[in-house]
Motif scaffolding. Structure first.
Motif, PDB file in Angstrom:
ATOM      1  N   TYR A 413       6.982  59.521  25.812  1.00  0.00           N
ATOM      2  CA  TYR A 413       7.940  59.140  26.538  1.00  0.00           C
ATOM      3  C   TYR A 413       9.066  60.190  26.441  1.00  0.00           C
ATOM      4  CZ  TYR A 413       6.332  54.371  27.181  1.00  0.00           C
ATOM      5  OH  TYR A 413       5.424  53.075  27.804  1.00  0.00           O
ATOM      6  N   VAL A 414      10.113  60.244  27.289  1.00  0.00           N
ATOM      7  CA  VAL A 414      11.380  61.159  27.068  1.00  0.00           C
ATOM      8  C   VAL A 414      11.864  60.811  25.712  1.00  0.00           C
ATOM      9  CG1 VAL A 414      13.426  62.003  28.031  1.00  0.00           C
ATOM     10  CG2 VAL A 414      11.492  61.549  29.426  1.00  0.00           C
ATOM     11  N   ASP A 415      12.226  59.505  25.600  1.00  0.00           N
ATOM     12  CA  ASP A 415      12.687  59.223  24.093  1.00  0.00           C
ATOM     13  C   ASP A 415      11.979  59.289  23.060  1.00  0.00           C
ATOM     14  OD1 ASP A 415      14.910  58.141  25.646  1.00  0.00           O
ATOM     15  OD2 ASP A 415      14.354  56.140  25.794  1.00  0.00           O
ATOM     16  N   LYS A 462      15.544  67.611  28.388  1.00  0.00           N
ATOM     17  CA  LYS A 462      16.784  67.686  28.941  1.00  0.00           C
ATOM     18  C   LYS A 462      16.636  67.206  30.469  1.00  0.00           C
ATOM     19  CE  LYS A 462      21.428  69.957  29.335  1.00  0.00           C
ATOM     20  NZ  LYS A 462      21.919  71.117  29.044  1.00  0.00           N
ATOM     21  N   ARG A 464      14.183  65.771  32.217  1.00  0.00           N
ATOM     22  CA  ARG A 464      13.642  64.729  32.277  1.00  0.00           C
ATOM     23  C   ARG A 464      14.795  63.421  31.948  1.00  0.00           C
ATOM     24  NH1 ARG A 464      10.021  66.503  35.116  1.00  0.00           N
ATOM     25  NH2 ARG A 464       7.884  66.992  34.280  1.00  0.00           N
ATOM     26  N   ARG A 465      15.648  63.867  30.614  1.00  0.00           N
ATOM     27  CA  ARG A 465      16.492  62.595  30.379  1.00  0.00           C
ATOM     28  C   ARG A 465      17.647  62.619  31.422  1.00  0.00           C
ATOM     29  NH1 ARG A 465      16.944  64.248  24.882  1.00  0.00           N
ATOM     30  NH2 ARG A 465      15.278  62.537  24.317  1.00  0.00           N
ATOM     31  N   ASN A 466      18.162  63.701  32.128  1.00  0.00           N
ATOM     32  CA  ASN A 466      19.279  63.748  33.025  1.00  0.00           C
ATOM     33  C   ASN A 466      18.563  62.767  34.263  1.00  0.00           C
ATOM     34  OD1 ASN A 466      21.166  65.154  31.423  1.00  0.00           O
ATOM     35  ND2 ASN A 466      20.403  67.281  32.396  1.00  0.00           N
ATOM     36  N   ALA A 467      17.293  63.217  34.332  1.00  0.00           N
ATOM     37  CA  ALA A 467      16.800  62.320  35.634  1.00  0.00           C
ATOM     38  C   ALA A 467      16.180  60.927  35.567  1.00  0.00           C
ATOM     39  CB  ALA A 467      15.600  63.058  36.151  1.00  0.00           C
ATOM     40  N   LYS A 468      16.833  60.413  34.242  1.00  0.00           N
ATOM     41  CA  LYS A 468      16.552  58.974  33.982  1.00  0.00           C
ATOM     42  C   LYS A 468      14.966  58.686  33.944  1.00  0.00           C
ATOM     43  CE  LYS A 468      21.052  57.085  34.621  1.00  0.00           C
ATOM     44  NZ  LYS A 468      21.563  58.396  33.977  1.00  0.00           N
ATOM     45  N   ALA A 469      14.141  59.559  33.713  1.00  0.00           N
ATOM     46  CA  ALA A 469      12.680  59.467  33.829  1.00  0.00           C
ATOM     47  C   ALA A 469      12.133  58.730  32.474  1.00  0.00           C
ATOM     48  CB  ALA A 469      11.943  61.090  33.756  1.00  0.00           C
ATOM     49  N   LYS A 470      11.164  58.089  32.524  1.00  0.00           N
ATOM     50  CA  LYS A 470      10.745  57.418  31.330  1.00  0.00           C
ATOM     51  C   LYS A 470       9.576  58.118  30.621  1.00  0.00           C
ATOM     52  CE  LYS A 470       7.974  53.340  30.229  1.00  0.00           C
ATOM     53  NZ  LYS A 470       7.314  52.098  30.560  1.00  0.00           N
TER      54      LYS A 470
END
Length: 580
Positions: A413-415, A462, A464-470
């Motif tokens: 996951y991005v997180d 970064k 992916r996080r900006n795109a709110k991707a999981k």
């Protein structure tokens, strides 16, 4: 501490104390099994409580059996084996009772006993025995069945064979006749004994073969097992594999109550596997055969090479895992059916896969995918696109510089890309319905190698996080079997063939071997290397401490390098290239 879970001390005296098991609590006549051991000495109490615990557990088991018989449906007919066994049990019991009578009434006279009285009693015993024998013969000759004999049949069935017979069943008369035959045989022996003949009582007959099991058939238990595992830990592929091979096991040795299997059944299945080729159901000579044992026999006759030792051990593991589960659920299931059956191989695990050679790594990262391809779909054709937002670009690089498994990378996951105390790292976990880890030690934190950061990996994070991707690699889809790695594995094999480096002993897993070699070359301690790769520690060291700190792992990761492997063309294009 008492030294035994059931040892209890009240004042100065020791007691046995046990709660009633939950499954029989409602029907058991006591609320707990508590009684004095009649000793104040600890060592003696410990000895006595162990003996008492065995006896109490026997009581619990007997109660379970009585409940099983009471709740069992009426049996409409007995098998010939059951009827024969009833006769043997009755014959044995009559002779065993006679042994006791002779020992206690006629064999224990003292010198002061009146011989004439003893002889009179003995003569009376002979007379009564002869009379009973003649009456039994007369009833048997006229085809009459004594009601007491019928009641005895029903009682024997319940107490010794766990069977409830319908009183209206024709089998009752057949069984009663068998008991009358046994009575006549036994009384004849008793009469001969009374005249001085020495005739030994036979060994007690075993009831296992004729006892009606109260446990489910294997096919039913397999369904229970598979349903439970599918809800808790299995993905569809795992469930399908286990169901398929349990079905082959049942097809090979039969579908019976699960307490009716033995090591011989496990050996029989193993012998079939030893003759079975890999992918046997896809071979032209065998694919029309549905039964595994028949396919194995034909393959053996055709001298087809059998499956590998590792594959066979894997399949034995599938079936063995059911029996391990069943042992924990059912007390009556025999233990260790598949223990020791796996083949011992002389190969080291490391020899199963080769690391990529230096020239092979150069060929992999000089492919159009890394120097410029036509498109993500046409990654093998030269072009202008460097797809640094595509999973097929990053997954091999991350594995090379981390030793992570294919599935661990693809399911990120991005997180899971985190930062702590100035250290960028991946948190490898199974916190997600679409995530799976191989072992408990696979949960770990892996610092992100500086080379990956130079290549632009954090730019992707970064974006992916900006795109709110999981997911970090949403373009890589899950296979029908529930694993992200399945489709990617096929892609990567095609990729290796396209760059001319595919060999029988290399695959994506070879990157892990490359990472291990790089760690050794850079003098990374083995325990640190094992932590990075998710290998469990052995011995007592695995039980203590919190493991290596993230900072220590980061220091080690920064030391890892691949000498003579120039990947400058990847770092020179560090800007994140977005596809139109």
């Amino acid at each position: 501490m008492s030294g035994h879970p059931r040892l209890y001390r009240r004042n100065a005296t020791y007691y046995h104390r046990a709660a009633i098991p939950v499954d029989i609590k409602e029907t058991y006549p006591k609320t707990e099994e508590t009684f004095s051991l009649k000793t104040k000495e600890y060592k003696e109490a410990l000895r006595l409580v162990r003996l008492a615990a065995v006896e109490v557990d026997r009581k619990f088991e007997e109660h379970r059996k009585r409940l099983a018989v009471a709740s069992a449906p009426l049996t409409s007919a007995l098998t010939p084996e059951q009827i024969k066994l009833l006769g043997e049990l009755h014959y044995y019991q009559l002779l065993a009772d006679n042994d006791w009578e002779r020992d206690h009434q006629f064999g224990a006279r003292s010198e002061d006993d009146d011989d004439s009285i003893a002889d009179l009693l003995f003569d009376e015993h002979v007379s009564v025995t002869h009379e009973i024998e003649q009456l039994s013969k007369a009833s048997f000759a006229r085809g009459k069945i004594d009601p007491k004999i019928s009641q005895h049949v029903l009682a024997l069935l319940e107490s010794r064979l766990n069977v409830k017979l319908d009183p209206d069943s024709p089998s009752l008369r057949t069984a009663a006749i068998e008991l009358q035959k046994a009575t006549i045989r036994a009384l004849a022996v008793i009469r001969e004994r009374a005249t001085g003949e020495v005739i030994e009582t036979p060994a007690a007959p075993t009831t296992k073969e004729a006892t009606r099991s109260t446990l489910p058939k294997l096919s039913v238990a397999v369904e229970e097992w598979a349903s439970e595992k599918a809800k808790t830990s299995w993905v569809p592929k795992t469930e399908r594999e286990h169901r398929v091979w349990m079905a082959h096991f049942i097809d090979t040795v039969g579908d019976r109550p699960i307490d009716d299997y033995s090591k011989a059944d496990a050996r029989a299945f193993r012998n079939v596997l030893m003759k079975t080729p890999a992918n046997w159901n896809k071979l032209p000579a065998l694919r029309s055969i549905k039964k595994l044992s028949k396919a194995a026999e034909k393959a053996h006759n055709l001298k087809l090479p059998p499956m590998s030792e590792n594959n066979m051990n894997k399949l034995l593991g599938f079936v063995g895992s059911f029996w391990t589960w069943a042992e924990g659920i059912y007390d009556e299931v025999p233990s260790g059916l598949f223990k020791g059956l796996k083949l011992k191989t002389n190969k080291k695990v490391r020899d199963e896969r080769d690391p990529f050679a230096k020239e092979e790594l150069k060929a992999i990262f000089a492919a159009p995918l890394y120097t410029g391809c036509s498109s993500v779909r046409h990654w093998q054709k030269q072009g202008d696109l460097v797809p640094k937002d595509a999973g097929i670009y990053w997954v091999p690089l991350i594995s090379l510089f981390s030793g992570m498994r294919m599935g661990e990378i693809i399911q990120l996951y991005v997180d899971d890309a985190r930062e702590e105390e100035g250290v960028n790292y991946f948190d490898i976990n199974a916190d997600g319905e679409d995530k799976h880890l191989k072992t408990a030690t696979s949960w770990r934190s892996i610092p992100i190698h500086p080379k990956l950061i130079e290549m632009g990996l954090m730019d992707l994070v970064k974006a992916r996080r900006n795109a709110k991707a999981k997911r970090l690699f949403p373009d890589l889809q899950m296979g029908d079997d529930g694993y992200y790695s399945s489709p990617f594995s096929k892609h990567f094999n095609r990729f290796l063939k396209s760059v001319g480096v595919k060999k029988p002993k290399n695959a994506f897993h070879s990157f892990r071997h490359n990472f291990e070699d790089a760690c050794r070359d850079c003098d990374i301690p083995k325990e640190v290397m094992d932590t990075l790769q998710g290998h469990g520690e052995r011995g007592m060291s695995a039980r203590y401490g919190k493991g290596h700190t993230l900072r220590k792992l980061d220091e080690a990761m920064k030391r890892v390098q691949y000498r003579d492997l120039d990947l400058g063309h990847l770092t020179s294009k560090a800007e994140f290239v977005r596809r139109p």
